[in-house]
Design an enzyme around this catalytic site. Sequence first.
Site, PDB file in Angstrom:
ATOM      1  N   ARG A 172       0.874  -1.287  -0.015  1.00 36.37           N
ATOM      2  CA  ARG A 172      -0.210  -0.067   0.034  1.00 36.37           C
ATOM      3  C   ARG A 172       0.864   1.293  -0.106  1.00 36.37           C
ATOM      4  O   ARG A 172       2.110   1.046   0.587  1.00 36.37           O
ATOM      5  CB  ARG A 172      -1.172   0.040   1.318  1.00 36.37           C
ATOM      6  CG  ARG A 172      -0.278  -0.625   2.546  1.00 36.37           C
ATOM      7  CD  ARG A 172      -1.334  -0.359   3.471  1.00 36.37           C
ATOM      8  NE  ARG A 172      -2.588  -1.182   3.491  1.00 36.37           N
ATOM      9  CZ  ARG A 172      -3.041  -2.068   4.631  1.00 36.37           C
ATOM     10  NH1 ARG A 172      -2.443  -1.704   5.715  1.00 36.37           N
ATOM     11  NH2 ARG A 172      -4.165  -2.624   4.394  1.00 36.37           N
ATOM     12  N   THR A 173       0.390   2.358  -0.391  1.00 35.68           N
ATOM     13  CA  THR A 173       0.983   3.560  -0.459  1.00 35.68           C
ATOM     14  C   THR A 173       1.321   4.159   0.946  1.00 35.68           C
ATOM     15  O   THR A 173       0.285   4.335   1.727  1.00 35.68           O
ATOM     16  CB  THR A 173       0.342   4.736  -1.295  1.00 35.68           C
ATOM     17  OG1 THR A 173      -0.230   4.165  -2.464  1.00 35.68           O
ATOM     18  CG2 THR A 173       1.276   6.012  -1.578  1.00 35.68           C
ATOM     19  N   LEU A 174       2.563   4.103   1.170  1.00 33.46           N
ATOM     20  CA  LEU A 174       2.812   4.939   2.727  1.00 33.46           C
ATOM     21  C   LEU A 174       2.975   6.299   2.591  1.00 33.46           C
ATOM     22  O   LEU A 174       3.026   6.769   3.628  1.00 33.46           O
ATOM     23  CB  LEU A 174       4.125   4.093   3.224  1.00 33.46           C
ATOM     24  CG  LEU A 174       3.808   2.481   3.440  1.00 33.46           C
ATOM     25  CD1 LEU A 174       4.626   1.857   4.237  1.00 33.46           C
ATOM     26  CD2 LEU A 174       2.511   2.258   4.697  1.00 33.46           C
ATOM     27  N   ASN A 176      -5.463   2.531   1.964  1.00 29.44           N
ATOM     28  CA  ASN A 176      -4.533   2.397   0.715  1.00 29.44           C
ATOM     29  C   ASN A 176      -5.167   3.708  -0.041  1.00 29.44           C
ATOM     30  O   ASN A 176      -5.544   3.232  -1.283  1.00 29.44           O
ATOM     31  CB  ASN A 176      -4.704   1.182   0.235  1.00 29.44           C
ATOM     32  CG  ASN A 176      -3.916   1.085  -0.833  1.00 29.44           C
ATOM     33  OD1 ASN A 176      -3.663   0.037  -1.777  1.00 29.44           O
ATOM     34  ND2 ASN A 176      -2.649   1.796  -1.076  1.00 29.44           N
TER      35      ASN A 176
END
Lengths: 224, 234
Positions: A7-9, A110
């Site tokens: 997922r985009t952090l 996310n």
Amino acid sequence: MDAPITRTLEPINTGTSVVGITYKDGVLIASDTLVSYGSLSRFRSIQRLVSIGPCLIGASGDYSDFQHITDLLTQKVDEASFHQDGFQYTAPELFEYLCRVMYERRSKVNPYWNRVVMAGSKQGKPFLGCVDLYGTHYASPTVATGYGEQLAQPILRKEWHPDMSLEEAHALLEKCMRVLLYRDCYTINKVQFARIGLDGQTTIEPPAPLTGTRWEAPLTITLP
Amino acid sequence: MLTPAVAPIEAKKKEWSPYTDNGGTTLAIAGPDYAIVAADTRLSNGYSISCRDVTKLAQLTQHCVIGTAGMQADRAVFHKLLRTRVDYFKYKYGKTITPTALAQMIANILYGHRFFPYYCFNVVGGLDAQGHGVVFSYDAVGSYQALPYATTGSGAQLLEPLLDSHIAQRNRTQKNPPMSKDEAIAFVKNAMASVSERDIHTGDFLEIAVITREGTQIITREADGVERIKLGFD
């Protein structure tokens, strides 16, 4: 072995502020053409304002997420046109869809790491909306994302009025972009304007440098 | 062989929170023959004001209004869900849900999301079968209570003692009679204006929904049936 959860952090390639206002005959939005990689000015000539069906969108935040959002909205518009029954989504309808998509992704923890500005018209009136990575959304005659919310929005709220001409609207957004160019590090002097008329006609102007900026040493400037 | 007594230090994982607080204050008062639900219209984003004109109220039935503080995205979805549930109730049972039943349903829906809650802090106002005002106040996971008055949101801590003093009047030597509808409306305007003086997340406009027995009993100045009042200065 299970695949790792991805997922985009954090956003990677990012665009900065988008500003927009409604005027007498439509909506005008503006952004610069820089996509940054951290503090590196990585891509200096990327169009961040896109025309999709009945609307114009622009976004700050992760550029790849923005490209994906652009694809999703294009799919939605195309899907409707395939029926050839004359039906077309209006800008507020597409905005509603976009809000649901943004909220769905935040609920999956996310998110699409963007603040998206959408411009169009509804029933002969200009429409300008904004949605962020939480799904927070609102429609407003003046909208600004990123540093624009702190630096440009106060100027816009002070000087905006509903019967602005295109020239007045253009001058006001230019003023905001100039302030952002001076104070926001992640900007470049290559700015693009795009407008959408009440008839749905979109015009994306070619990027151009802002005029009237002054970079002389302070001692040589005589302030008015 | 000795094993190290200290647990290995694991790298702290980055976590993004799916929650945000957009501020705002709600207020509800139950009167003898009316109920009032009010809220400001400011949408905050940290120290920024994203928008000055976003409603926190939703009229769910003719005699029931909900006011929601907390996260705007969750509120929008929650209100939309409630509207469909109210419609569904009517299709299923052939009558409009009562505010009291709706209050229980809201609690059930909120608790249904116990492990990924809606970040919504609701007040609900309506009229019961006798035509008396009723007010319910909630937390995010569905604990709720019927009360004579309620407030939630960023200005609730400022409002609560004012309501205690003017409505409950527990520590007054000379008690005033219960407020009439018009007195209550004037009080709500003053109370919310006071909150907007000190709470930065509350302000811009005030919306007041007044619920009485006759028809769709909401004070109307604009088409959406909600009165809008400018708070504070321009």
